[in-house]
Design a protein around this motif. Sequence first.
Motif, mmCIF file in Angstrom:
data_model
loop_
_atom_site.group_PDB
_atom_site.id
_atom_site.type_symbol
_atom_site.label_atom_id
_atom_site.label_comp_id
_atom_site.label_asym_id
_atom_site.label_seq_id
_atom_site.Cartn_x
_atom_site.Cartn_y
_atom_site.Cartn_z
ATOM 1 N N VAL A 76 1.296 -5.509 5.730
ATOM 2 C CA VAL A 76 0.594 -4.540 5.002
ATOM 3 C C VAL A 76 1.267 -3.930 3.418
ATOM 4 C CG1 VAL A 76 -1.544 -2.873 5.503
ATOM 5 C CG2 VAL A 76 -0.982 -4.489 7.513
ATOM 6 N N LEU A 77 0.610 -3.697 2.876
ATOM 7 C CA LEU A 77 1.168 -3.655 1.623
ATOM 8 C C LEU A 77 0.100 -2.332 1.460
ATOM 9 C CD1 LEU A 77 2.859 -3.303 -1.335
ATOM 10 C CD2 LEU A 77 1.089 -4.785 -2.244
ATOM 11 N N PHE A 78 0.547 -0.606 1.114
ATOM 12 C CA PHE A 78 -0.119 0.376 1.183
ATOM 13 C C PHE A 78 0.212 0.905 -0.779
ATOM 14 C CE2 PHE A 78 1.038 1.320 4.942
ATOM 15 C CZ PHE A 78 -0.570 1.073 6.085
ATOM 16 N N GLU A 79 -0.554 1.568 -0.920
ATOM 17 C CA GLU A 79 0.333 1.644 -2.603
ATOM 18 C C GLU A 79 -1.496 2.516 -3.139
ATOM 19 O OE1 GLU A 79 -1.786 2.393 -5.398
ATOM 20 O OE2 GLU A 79 -3.740 0.745 -5.701
ATOM 21 N N ALA A 80 -0.662 3.752 -3.793
ATOM 22 C CA ALA A 80 -1.804 5.117 -4.572
ATOM 23 C C ALA A 80 -0.507 5.848 -5.098
ATOM 24 C CB ALA A 80 -1.559 6.286 -3.187
ATOM 25 N N MET A 81 -1.712 6.093 -6.551
ATOM 26 C CA MET A 81 -1.218 6.980 -7.307
ATOM 27 C C MET A 81 -2.658 8.025 -7.412
ATOM 28 S SD MET A 81 -2.507 6.339 -11.169
ATOM 29 C CE MET A 81 -2.185 7.992 -12.657
ATOM 30 N N GLY A 82 -1.869 9.581 -7.833
ATOM 31 C CA GLY A 82 -2.180 10.600 -7.951
ATOM 32 C C GLY A 82 -1.946 11.964 -9.088
ATOM 33 N N GLY A 83 -2.469 12.897 -9.037
ATOM 34 C CA GLY A 83 -2.089 14.064 -10.377
ATOM 35 C C GLY A 83 -0.869 13.958 -10.316
ATOM 36 N N GLY A 84 -0.681 14.237 -11.229
ATOM 37 C CA GLY A 84 0.866 15.153 -11.129
ATOM 38 C C GLY A 84 2.136 14.445 -12.830
ATOM 39 N N PHE A 85 1.047 12.761 -12.806
ATOM 40 C CA PHE A 85 1.040 12.086 -11.957
ATOM 41 C C PHE A 85 2.084 11.746 -10.624
ATOM 42 C CE2 PHE A 85 -1.544 9.732 -15.304
ATOM 43 C CZ PHE A 85 -2.111 10.940 -15.177
ATOM 44 N N THR A 86 1.926 11.134 -9.593
ATOM 45 C CA THR A 86 2.448 10.443 -8.825
ATOM 46 C C THR A 86 2.061 8.729 -8.386
ATOM 47 O OG1 THR A 86 1.277 11.307 -6.886
ATOM 48 C CG2 THR A 86 2.913 13.116 -7.850
ATOM 49 N N TRP A 87 3.162 8.581 -8.146
ATOM 50 C CA TRP A 87 3.122 7.200 -7.680
ATOM 51 C C TRP A 87 3.397 5.961 -6.552
ATOM 52 C CZ3 TRP A 87 4.160 7.975 -12.235
ATOM 53 C CH2 TRP A 87 4.979 7.046 -13.232
ATOM 54 N N GLU A 92 -8.306 8.160 -19.235
ATOM 55 C CA GLU A 92 -6.537 8.103 -19.402
ATOM 56 C C GLU A 92 -6.472 7.914 -17.659
ATOM 57 O OE1 GLU A 92 -4.666 8.833 -21.645
ATOM 58 O OE2 GLU A 92 -6.422 8.358 -22.540
ATOM 59 N N VAL A 93 -6.937 8.578 -16.967
ATOM 60 C CA VAL A 93 -6.281 8.772 -15.409
ATOM 61 C C VAL A 93 -6.949 6.942 -15.253
ATOM 62 C CG1 VAL A 93 -6.841 8.417 -12.999
ATOM 63 C CG2 VAL A 93 -6.768 10.420 -14.601
ATOM 64 N N PHE A 94 -7.777 6.536 -14.987
ATOM 65 C CA PHE A 94 -7.333 4.431 -15.561
ATOM 66 C C PHE A 94 -6.809 3.795 -15.958
ATOM 67 C CE2 PHE A 94 -9.778 0.518 -15.981
ATOM 68 C CZ PHE A 94 -10.167 0.198 -14.357
ATOM 69 N N LYS A 95 -6.793 4.382 -17.265
ATOM 70 C CA LYS A 95 -5.239 3.257 -18.494
ATOM 71 C C LYS A 95 -4.011 3.572 -18.078
ATOM 72 C CE LYS A 95 -4.411 4.914 -21.784
ATOM 73 N NZ LYS A 95 -3.961 6.207 -23.409
ATOM 74 N N HIS A 96 -4.008 4.202 -16.828
ATOM 75 C CA HIS A 96 -2.653 4.162 -16.705
ATOM 76 C C HIS A 96 -2.088 3.568 -14.960
ATOM 77 C CE1 HIS A 96 -0.741 6.871 -19.408
ATOM 78 N NE2 HIS A 96 -1.642 7.482 -19.769
ATOM 79 N N ALA A 97 -3.486 4.011 -14.649
ATOM 80 C CA ALA A 97 -3.883 3.913 -12.760
ATOM 81 C C ALA A 97 -3.336 2.183 -12.772
ATOM 82 C CB ALA A 97 -4.369 4.215 -12.201
ATOM 83 N N VAL A 98 -3.287 1.151 -13.602
ATOM 84 C CA VAL A 98 -3.088 -0.196 -13.014
ATOM 85 C C VAL A 98 -1.483 -0.069 -12.992
ATOM 86 C CG1 VAL A 98 -3.844 -2.596 -13.691
ATOM 87 C CG2 VAL A 98 -5.651 -0.653 -13.546
ATOM 88 N N ILE A 119 0.265 1.220 -10.822
ATOM 89 C CA ILE A 119 0.546 0.727 -9.421
ATOM 90 C C ILE A 119 1.201 -0.538 -8.926
ATOM 91 C CG2 ILE A 119 -1.292 -0.380 -7.899
ATOM 92 C CD1 ILE A 119 -3.241 1.850 -8.613
ATOM 93 N N THR A 120 0.994 -1.724 -9.849
ATOM 94 C CA THR A 120 1.535 -2.722 -10.427
ATOM 95 C C THR A 120 3.411 -2.782 -10.355
ATOM 96 O OG1 THR A 120 1.221 -3.246 -12.925
ATOM 97 C CG2 THR A 120 -0.362 -4.050 -11.086
ATOM 98 N N ASP A 121 3.885 -1.018 -11.137
ATOM 99 C CA ASP A 121 5.057 -1.180 -11.109
ATOM 100 C C ASP A 121 6.174 -1.013 -10.156
ATOM 101 O OD1 ASP A 121 8.122 -0.143 -12.405
ATOM 102 O OD2 ASP A 121 6.745 1.497 -11.866
ATOM 103 N N VAL A 122 5.678 -0.121 -8.654
ATOM 104 C CA VAL A 122 5.695 -0.044 -7.360
ATOM 105 C C VAL A 122 5.579 -0.886 -7.125
ATOM 106 C CG1 VAL A 122 6.067 2.313 -8.159
ATOM 107 C CG2 VAL A 122 4.076 1.512 -7.004
ATOM 108 N N ILE A 123 4.814 -1.878 -6.992
ATOM 109 C CA ILE A 123 4.569 -3.001 -5.944
ATOM 110 C C ILE A 123 5.649 -4.186 -6.107
ATOM 111 C CG2 ILE A 123 2.920 -4.972 -5.440
ATOM 112 C CD1 ILE A 123 0.345 -2.359 -5.395
ATOM 113 N N VAL A 124 5.593 -4.100 -7.512
ATOM 114 C CA VAL A 124 6.677 -5.311 -7.941
ATOM 115 C C VAL A 124 7.902 -5.103 -7.292
ATOM 116 C CG1 VAL A 124 7.832 -6.024 -10.384
ATOM 117 C CG2 VAL A 124 5.245 -5.838 -10.219
ATOM 118 N N SER A 183 -6.340 -3.709 -9.936
ATOM 119 C CA SER A 183 -4.665 -3.508 -9.576
ATOM 120 C C SER A 183 -4.151 -5.078 -8.422
ATOM 121 C CB SER A 183 -4.911 -2.566 -8.746
ATOM 122 O OG SER A 183 -4.596 -1.579 -9.733
ATOM 123 N N ALA A 184 -5.373 -5.703 -8.045
ATOM 124 C CA ALA A 184 -5.392 -6.771 -7.101
ATOM 125 C C ALA A 184 -5.562 -7.812 -8.313
ATOM 126 C CB ALA A 184 -6.205 -6.572 -6.003
#
Length: 325
Positions: free
Chosen positions: A307-318, A219-225, A228-233, A262-263
């Motif tokens: 330099v581009l940083f991104e992260a996703m964590g429990g909560g979810f937070t990203w 489930e985490v993998f399914k949501h992660a990509v 992550i791409t949402d906030v980078i866009v 993601s990349a």
Amino acid sequence: MTAIRSVVLGCGSYLPERVLTNAELAQRIDTSDDWIVQRTGISERHIAADDEFTSHLAINAARAALADAKIDAQSIDLIVLATSTPDNTFPATAVAVQHALGINHGVAFDLQAVCSGFVFALTTADNFLRAGHHKRALVIGAETFSRILDWNDRGTCVLFGDGAGAVVLEAQQQSGTTDDRGVLTTHLRSDGRHKSKLFVDGGPGSTKTVGYLRMEGREVFKHAVGMITDVIVDAFNATGFTADDINWFIPHQANKRIIDASAHKLHIAPQKVVLTVDKHGNTSAASIPLALSVAVKDGRVKKGDLVLFEAMGGGFTWGSALVRW
């Protein structure tokens, strides 16, 4: 029109001496080096000693960052420490860092956003600096996740490690364009509907215990990509930059498959991606500054780089942050 930017003066990191390899884990639980590497990209991780706390890791990383920035600790008036594994329920671990550095002015506090913690802490410090409330900040990500792992759960215990990383930020007057050095844009999100997919099953206000990390990996993998791409866009839209403009992509080091996916989705070339998950595992809030420190020390990240940083964590937070070095 000029603007105040939070410019990075230096960075540093610290890893515990103890290295736990996949081969050692395979002697404890039903797993293998091939199984772990194939699914996560992780070969080893660092584990804090019994007498080594999150604050100790954070203090070492902070001192390394101050040395790299070539500034005195007394010039720091803000410390934001991202962690999910504090030394105590209270006071904040950041206060222990502040005391160890001999600072008795300004403000120090912890921030909890799990694996997104460093991006959230960077954003928080940036807002304080740009508002004129503080001049120089230490932003730290530090974790001892080994303390909250169920070492019989092969789905989680193989993933995480301990460590700390830090950056020194300074408020500087800049031109107000995207050519400026410093933090250019940040974007944060959270959605509590996903709590059950990644959480710790304890806490002082509920079970009166620390608890263990629990995760629904698929489930985490399914949501992660997508997240992550949402906030980078969002970062690209806010600045006008594209993937081609990025010099280095330094993602949260959770899982090589998530990073690669993601990349690929963002059309970021593989040679621009900084990977340390193989040697560090997932160090939660510490993973981005740890990876950054590696890339700065080996000469990849240079002054003027985007330099581009991104992260996703429990909560979810990203979240994401775009910084010109």
